[in-house]
Design an enzyme around this catalytic site. Sequence first.
Site, PDB file in Angstrom:
ATOM      1  N   CYS A  65      60.907  74.089  62.987  1.00 35.93           N
ATOM      2  CA  CYS A  65      59.612  73.980  62.307  1.00 35.93           C
ATOM      3  C   CYS A  65      58.830  75.288  62.357  1.00 35.93           C
ATOM      4  O   CYS A  65      58.212  75.693  61.371  1.00 35.93           O
ATOM      5  CB  CYS A  65      58.789  72.833  62.877  1.00 35.93           C
ATOM      6  SG  CYS A  65      58.454  72.959  64.652  1.00 35.93           S
ATOM      7  N   HIS A 173      54.782  70.588  66.904  1.00 36.19           N
ATOM      8  CA  HIS A 173      55.204  70.866  65.524  1.00 36.19           C
ATOM      9  C   HIS A 173      54.369  72.006  64.954  1.00 36.19           C
ATOM     10  O   HIS A 173      53.234  72.240  65.376  1.00 36.19           O
ATOM     11  CB  HIS A 173      55.018  69.617  64.669  1.00 36.19           C
ATOM     12  CG  HIS A 173      55.671  69.690  63.324  1.00 36.19           C
ATOM     13  ND1 HIS A 173      57.004  69.942  63.150  1.00 36.19           N
ATOM     14  CD2 HIS A 173      55.152  69.555  62.064  1.00 36.19           C
ATOM     15  CE1 HIS A 173      57.297  69.940  61.860  1.00 36.19           C
ATOM     16  NE2 HIS A 173      56.185  69.721  61.184  1.00 36.19           N
ATOM     17  N   ASP A 191      53.770  69.724  55.643  1.00 35.43           N
ATOM     18  CA  ASP A 191      54.748  69.464  56.701  1.00 35.43           C
ATOM     19  C   ASP A 191      56.131  69.979  56.302  1.00 35.43           C
ATOM     20  O   ASP A 191      56.722  69.511  55.323  1.00 35.43           O
ATOM     21  CB  ASP A 191      54.799  67.966  56.985  1.00 35.43           C
ATOM     22  CG  ASP A 191      55.436  67.647  58.320  1.00 35.43           C
ATOM     23  OD1 ASP A 191      56.377  68.360  58.712  1.00 35.43           O
ATOM     24  OD2 ASP A 191      54.997  66.682  58.977  1.00 35.43           O
TER      25      ASP A 191
END
Length: 426
Positions: A65, A173, A191
């Site tokens: 991520c 994240h 995201d």
Amino acid sequence: MSQRRHFKMSVTAKNFYRRPLPETCIEFSSELGKKLFTEALVRGSANIYFKLASQFRTQDEPAYCGLSTLVMVLNALEVDPEKVWKAPWRFYHESMLDCCVPLENIRKSGINLQQFSCLAKCNRLKSTVSYGDNSPDFLKKFRTSLVNSVRSDDQVLVASYDRSVLGQTGSGHFSPLAAYHEDSDQVLIMDVARFKYPPHWVKLETLQKALCSVDVTTKLPRGLVELELKKGTRPLIMYGLKAYVNINDSDFATSVISWNQFLLCDPLEDDEEEFQLCCRKFGQCFAPHAMCCTQKTFDADQKNSCTECSTDQNEACKMICSEIRRTRFAEVFSSSAVAALLIAWPFEKGYSERSDRIGNLAEKYKNEFSAETMNEMNQLTTQIRTLISCSKPPVVININKPDATSNKCCKNKIGQSCACANDVNL
């Protein structure tokens, strides 16, 4: 009569097709999500969305991520890596972010906020980190930074947050923030784990709480990173640190500590002997870490060959190489890469007499360099300084006057020469 074949699915293999968003989040493609975006766009609070959306990507690995977010930002800000991804295209990809942290480590464990910032700086981005806290002042600053980012087309705000605080599955994240809806005080999160959650809106106060979660690897809160391209720069094209040098590299950290301790010692009375001693010590510490970016081997660099530069960089490579080789440092080192590393070293004024002497000589050469070579030295200095500041165990360059009795060799204890001279092969 045909026979029916029976296929069994393993009951132990657990797999998922995405996750439903919790009530704390509003899906971007929902009617309400579209309404929020339209209103944000009309008010000018979604400008950066288009740059980010044009480079929106799904992270290649479950723990990528941070890398994928940075790749998305670098490409959105149109940063030319001046490295070929797939011939003939120059374009950022996760596999190209090979400094600061080994890619294999990232594939297993991901990266933390400090490592993310390190990677950003090594790739020509201004990186400003703000660690999360629950205060109203932080929320106000967060809102201001967010508005500045979403109204621009050259600044990106990245959040490092705890998913569980948002009611999502998982923990730490990274993702970029792309728009802000003022009336509802909500932010659009792009995201990068698109296989798990779609882009979604979330209350700023809720995200603030998610930024305050402590990262177990650093014992520090998560937070925000403001990113912007350093204009008027180009990436390193000639010299650098080898790919294995990263913030977890204890050998590099040990070399920095050894070099800093050497700099604290009294200089030799003979200027030429002192110069030779400093160069040899630096070579002992850093020759294994220095790299000529255009060469595959150390031997090729020794032969002064720059033939592997790309056509558009060839002249710049030759100029940089030639200017470095005209310095006194290059007369001592068999590799121009080590000389470049010493010239680019971030000497701190006032650290010691020895440090100031060698630092002033390096500065003299830098003032005589062409713009191309000066850019190369500045970028190399940034890479070195960033890795030093992030190294584990921490390597701290103390610019205050050190305790002479504990850190410095004494001439009167070792005849009339610095004790560290005994450790350097001349």
